[in-house]
Design a protein around this motif. Sequence first.
Motif, mmCIF file in Angstrom:
data_model
loop_
_atom_site.group_PDB
_atom_site.id
_atom_site.type_symbol
_atom_site.label_atom_id
_atom_site.label_comp_id
_atom_site.label_asym_id
_atom_site.label_seq_id
_atom_site.Cartn_x
_atom_site.Cartn_y
_atom_site.Cartn_z
ATOM 1 N N ALA A 44 -40.357 27.825 11.337
ATOM 2 C CA ALA A 44 -39.605 27.133 10.285
ATOM 3 C C ALA A 44 -39.556 25.637 10.594
ATOM 4 C CB ALA A 44 -38.191 27.684 10.170
ATOM 5 N N LEU A 45 -39.596 24.823 9.546
ATOM 6 C CA LEU A 45 -39.529 23.375 9.713
ATOM 7 C C LEU A 45 -38.732 22.766 8.566
ATOM 8 C CD1 LEU A 45 -40.597 20.816 11.287
ATOM 9 C CD2 LEU A 45 -42.342 20.671 9.486
ATOM 10 N N LEU A 46 -37.893 21.795 8.911
ATOM 11 C CA LEU A 46 -37.151 21.022 7.919
ATOM 12 C C LEU A 46 -37.649 19.582 7.944
ATOM 13 C CD1 LEU A 46 -34.801 20.436 5.939
ATOM 14 C CD2 LEU A 46 -33.340 20.125 7.941
ATOM 15 N N ILE A 47 -38.130 19.092 6.805
ATOM 16 C CA ILE A 47 -38.495 17.682 6.663
ATOM 17 C C ILE A 47 -37.372 17.004 5.908
ATOM 18 C CG2 ILE A 47 -40.106 16.030 5.654
ATOM 19 C CD1 ILE A 47 -42.324 18.019 6.008
ATOM 20 N N ASP A 125 -29.108 14.486 6.807
ATOM 21 C CA ASP A 125 -28.898 15.395 7.930
ATOM 22 C C ASP A 125 -28.309 16.709 7.427
ATOM 23 O OD1 ASP A 125 -28.103 16.710 10.228
ATOM 24 O OD2 ASP A 125 -27.275 14.926 11.183
ATOM 25 N N PRO A 126 -28.942 17.874 7.716
ATOM 26 C CA PRO A 126 -28.395 19.146 7.232
ATOM 27 C C PRO A 126 -27.006 19.436 7.778
ATOM 28 C CG PRO A 126 -30.153 19.516 8.822
ATOM 29 C CD PRO A 126 -30.186 18.060 8.469
ATOM 30 N N ALA A 127 -26.644 18.832 8.904
ATOM 31 C CA ALA A 127 -25.301 19.025 9.441
ATOM 32 C C ALA A 127 -24.246 18.443 8.503
ATOM 33 C CB ALA A 127 -25.187 18.389 10.820
ATOM 34 N N LEU A 128 -24.660 17.532 7.619
ATOM 35 C CA LEU A 128 -23.727 16.902 6.679
ATOM 36 C C LEU A 128 -23.786 17.523 5.288
ATOM 37 C CD1 LEU A 128 -24.293 13.163 7.694
ATOM 38 C CD2 LEU A 128 -22.542 14.756 8.516
ATOM 39 N N SER A 138 -25.628 27.396 10.252
ATOM 40 C CA SER A 138 -26.138 27.538 11.612
ATOM 41 C C SER A 138 -27.663 27.565 11.620
ATOM 42 C CB SER A 138 -25.581 28.816 12.240
ATOM 43 O OG SER A 138 -26.104 29.008 13.534
ATOM 44 N N ARG A 139 -28.238 28.296 10.676
ATOM 45 C CA ARG A 139 -29.694 28.363 10.573
ATOM 46 C C ARG A 139 -30.285 26.965 10.338
ATOM 47 N NH1 ARG A 139 -30.378 32.886 12.394
ATOM 48 N NH2 ARG A 139 -31.065 34.757 11.269
ATOM 49 N N LEU A 140 -29.705 26.238 9.418
ATOM 50 C CA LEU A 140 -30.239 24.920 9.068
ATOM 51 C C LEU A 140 -30.128 23.936 10.228
ATOM 52 C CD1 LEU A 140 -28.785 24.628 5.449
ATOM 53 C CD2 LEU A 140 -31.167 25.041 6.080
ATOM 54 N N ARG A 141 -29.005 23.969 10.905
ATOM 55 C CA ARG A 141 -28.820 23.045 12.045
ATOM 56 C C ARG A 141 -29.741 23.394 13.210
ATOM 57 N NH1 ARG A 141 -23.526 23.918 10.343
ATOM 58 N NH2 ARG A 141 -23.179 25.459 12.003
ATOM 59 N N GLY A 142 -30.104 24.671 13.308
ATOM 60 C CA GLY A 142 -30.952 25.102 14.426
ATOM 61 C C GLY A 142 -32.437 25.007 14.163
ATOM 62 N N ALA A 143 -32.812 24.734 12.935
ATOM 63 C CA ALA A 143 -34.241 24.673 12.603
ATOM 64 C C ALA A 143 -34.885 23.414 13.183
ATOM 65 C CB ALA A 143 -34.427 24.685 11.087
#
Length: 228
Positions: A44-47, A125-128, A138-143
């Motif tokens: 998995a990757l988040l751009i 930032d997905p944390a925001l 949790s999934r998004l922050r860990g990707a």
Amino acid sequence: MTTRQLYFDLPVRTGRTRGDYFVSEANGAAVAAIDGWRNWPGRALLIRGPKGMGKTHLAHVWTREAGARLISGLALTEADAIPGDVAVDDAHLVAGDPARERALFHLYNLTLAEGGHLLLTGDGDPALWPVRLPDLGSRLRGAASVELQPPDDRLLEAMIVKLFDDRQIAPPPSLVAYLLRRMERSAAEAVRLVAALDDAALASGRPIGTKLARDVLGAEDGADILPD
């Protein structure tokens, strides 16, 4: 005289092939990540990055190369939770909507459980992101993620040229240089300025060049657009 100089209101044709994407230091890491998609940690990757920096373009490039599906985060539903390689563009738009959050969570889990690859794109930032579902957050922050940086001069110049080309306009080199010296240094501003110039040219029948750009920029500061 070109067709566009006749000021017919032609449709915008956005080029989203690999050849349309200009690579610089600002986006090189993201392009390398797309090239190495088979080796993404956890598949998995988040751009992420500023609006207008080409996240959607990269999602289109990857889906073509991987034979993957492309889904908009705004349109995501539970029915999209199908095994395989998949990209969710504008994933930040699921935040705050319980149904879309559940759909992304299930898609995320099912894709990885079945050996697929998941590409997400999003602003910031997905944390925001205001995600309400704790497990999805949790999934998004860990990707694994890669961030697109604000455009450097080379990339901003290429963006302006491409934005005009999407509108079937060939800008004079002097116009691109003029805009680069005076505009806010952001992809979003490049999008806005090109659209404003196109609209002004269509409304006035004037050629797109530095004179029109001067007047458009002046009008935005409170002056009037003057005829040639």
